[in-house]
Design a protein around this motif. Structure first.
Motif: not given
Lengths: 251, 305
Positions: B1-12, B250-263
């Motif tokens: 889980m944490f690996d996944q997060i740090s991977l995402l955060l470091n993703d350009y 939205s980037s964590m989950g599979a194919r969650i659209p950004t709009g709804p998660s921001i809202v």
């Protein structure tokens, strides 16, 4: 002798749709006088002052202004010499602003585009708050004001404009006696200093006590002149005549 | 889980996209404050829904995903809709709220029809036009983010420059006119800023939910302060955090659209503020009432004794 007119209205006709609201209005407002515009509901009182302030485009007619340094010019040229006090119900009082913020808006016209109000403007604003009897209210949130206090804040904002002509839309409606007295005292002081004050007024009882001049309006100008000669029972009857068939008999 | 997060955060790519949506949220917070204070939030909603057919038509015309053309189409159809709404409410017996919802849904419906019919075109599928409905921040390119950045800086500069003019015209437009400022210039400037912000957010947040990003931050911010300047700064912060956090979710989950998660994030800010803000919050108001009641009850009792 004809008195000098701060505002001269000539053959003004205003219509919203097919029906005219004001019909061939010609009247004048004396410089340095306190004038009441009187008439029943729907007589076109607000329309008249909105036409003076160019919110409404008339069908025909002219409105000329005479202020210090300018003779018979259109409204556009003297905007900054004319202060307008709208009815205080026209704005949302939950707007995030303090009393001082609102009064400072009266200085914006002098500042012009882009410039921000400075210390001098704040001093003027505070001084005007003192004049309307709210010296301790500067940092108060406007949503906390009572109806009478709102009206006085609007008056302070107009005073901060340091104008020559003050046009007010029912400043005394819905305020308590204390506020009414404060406002009238201020208006009389303005007039003494040579300013012209025009007030849309509702209460026939107080006209004689408060005003120098009166203009009776009901679509047309019914009568106008100094209180002593124009504020007669006959003119009042003529002005409110159209409503009479709604119940009040000839008596 | 944490690996996944740090991977995402470091993703350009994620960093770029999150920066884009964050800045978009910041912008929406600032511009949206004027929209809500001017009671124009519904107009924003109508405008964004009405942008959809323009996106479809823009694509039909050039047959590829050229963001500037699609957004231009969105702008044109959004503006046509606003003109229709205003004409309807002024010239016919239809009231503004009816006109708003009618035009909003009919334009949106038209947009869906156009979009669905061009889905058969493989180009259209690739272009990911359906992303415009719910928003997909990951579809943003670096150039899109740059566009948001440049336009955003211009909008913020306008707010700073016309601070006092915007303030008086938001509070009391009639009075503002009598001061000698041109209401036409200032009000169309404010409306244009709202329109531009909506259009910028279409790709990442989507036509359905962009208005929530416009309204939410300022509603939340208003609960905490009585000063316009602080409302705007707080709304900017809420908008920024919501944009970044939403994109992250939205980037964590599979194919969650950004709009709804921001809202969803924005709405959490709104509900938290509505309940827990110190002066205007529901809970604070309840306790203030209870306290007052207690004081007065004591007073009344002492009078009775």
């Amino acid at each position: 002798m004809e008195h000098k007119k701060a505002i001269a209205i000539n053959h003004l006709t205003v219509a919203y749709d097919a029906k005219p609201v004001l019909w061939d209005i010609s009247c004048g407002f004396n410089e340095g006088h306190l004038t009441a515009i009187i008439g029943p509901n729907g007589a076109g009182k607000s329309t008249l002052i909105k036409s003076m302030l160019s919110f409404i485009q008339p069908i025909t007619g002219t409105i000329d202004f005479t202020v210090s340094g300018e003779q018979k010019v259109p409204y556009k040229k003297v905007k900054n010499k004319i202060a307008y006090v709208p009815q205080n119900t026209t704005v949302d009082w939950d707007f995030p602003a303090t009393v001082l913020d609102v009064v400072l808006m009266g200085r914006y016209g002098h500042l012009g585009w882009l410039k921000r109000p400075g210390k001098k403007d704040k001093d003027v604003a505070k001084q005007m708050l003192l004049k309307v009897g709210l010296p301790t209210f500067a940092s108060r949130q406007i949503s906390q004001l009572s109806g009478g206090q709102r009206q006085r804040v609007f008056l302070a904002r107009a005073l901060a404009q340091e104008a020559d002509i003050y046009i007010m839309d029912e400043p005394l409606s819905g305020v308590d006696m204390k506020t009414e007295r404060i406002i009238m005292k201020l208006l009389k002081r303005l007039v003494k200093k040579g300013k012209t004050v025009i007030v849309v007024h509702h209460d026939l009882q107080t006209v004689e006590e408060y005003f120098d001049n009166v203009v009776f309006i009901n679509q047309e100008v019914i009568a106008q002149g100094p209180i002593q000669t124009a504020f007669t029972k006959e003119n009042i009857d003529k002005t409110y005549h159209q409503d009479r068939n709604l119940g009040e008999g000839e008596g | 889980m944490f690996d996944q997060i740090s991977l995402l955060l470091n993703d350009y790519t994620f960093q770029i996209v999150a920066l884009g949506t964050g800045f978009l949220g910041l912008l929406s917070g600032v511009v949206g404050t004027y929209a809500t204070l001017r009671k124009e939030s519904l107009l924003g909603d109508a405008l964004s829904h009405a942008a959809l057919p323009g996106i479809g038509i823009g694509f039909i015309l050039i047959q590829r995903k050229e963001l500037s053309v699609l957004l231009l189409g969105a702008l044109v159809s959004g503006l046509i809709a606003t003109v229709i709404i205003q004409t309807m409410s002024k010239k016919t017996v239809v009231k503004l709220d009816s006109a708003l919802s009618l035009i909003l849904s009919s334009f949106f419906g038209l947009g869906l029809v156009i979009l669905t019919s061009i889905q058969n075109n493989p180009n259209a599928q690739q272009a990911g036009l359906s992303n415009f409905i719910f928003g997909q921040a990951s579809a943003m390119l670096l150039s899109d983010v740059q566009l948001i950045g440049v336009v955003g800086v211009v909008l913020l500069a306008l707010v700073g420059l016309f601070w006092k003019e915007f303030k008086v015209f938001t509070f009391d437009p009639m009075f503002g006119q009598t001061l000698g400022f041109s209401g036409k210039i200032i009000e169309s400037l404010m409306s244009t800023m709202i329109v531009v912000t909506i259009i910028l957010g279409l790709e990442s947040v989507g036509v359905i939910l962009i208005s929530a990003l416009l309204i939410g931050p300022s509603v939340a911010a208003r609960q905490w302060t009585d000063r316009l300047s602080i409302v705007i700064v707080l709304a900017a912060v809420v908008g920024f955090v919501s944009g970044v956090t939403g994109t992250f979710i939205s980037s964590m989950g599979a194919r969650i659209p950004t709009g709804p998660s921001i809202v969803v994030v924005v709405s959490s800010f709104v509900f938290f503020s509505l309940f827990f803000s110190p002066k205007r919050g529901i809970i604070a108001k309840h306790y203030a009432y209870k306290k007052r009641q207690k004081v007065f009850m004591k007073h009344i009792q002492s009078l009775e004794e």
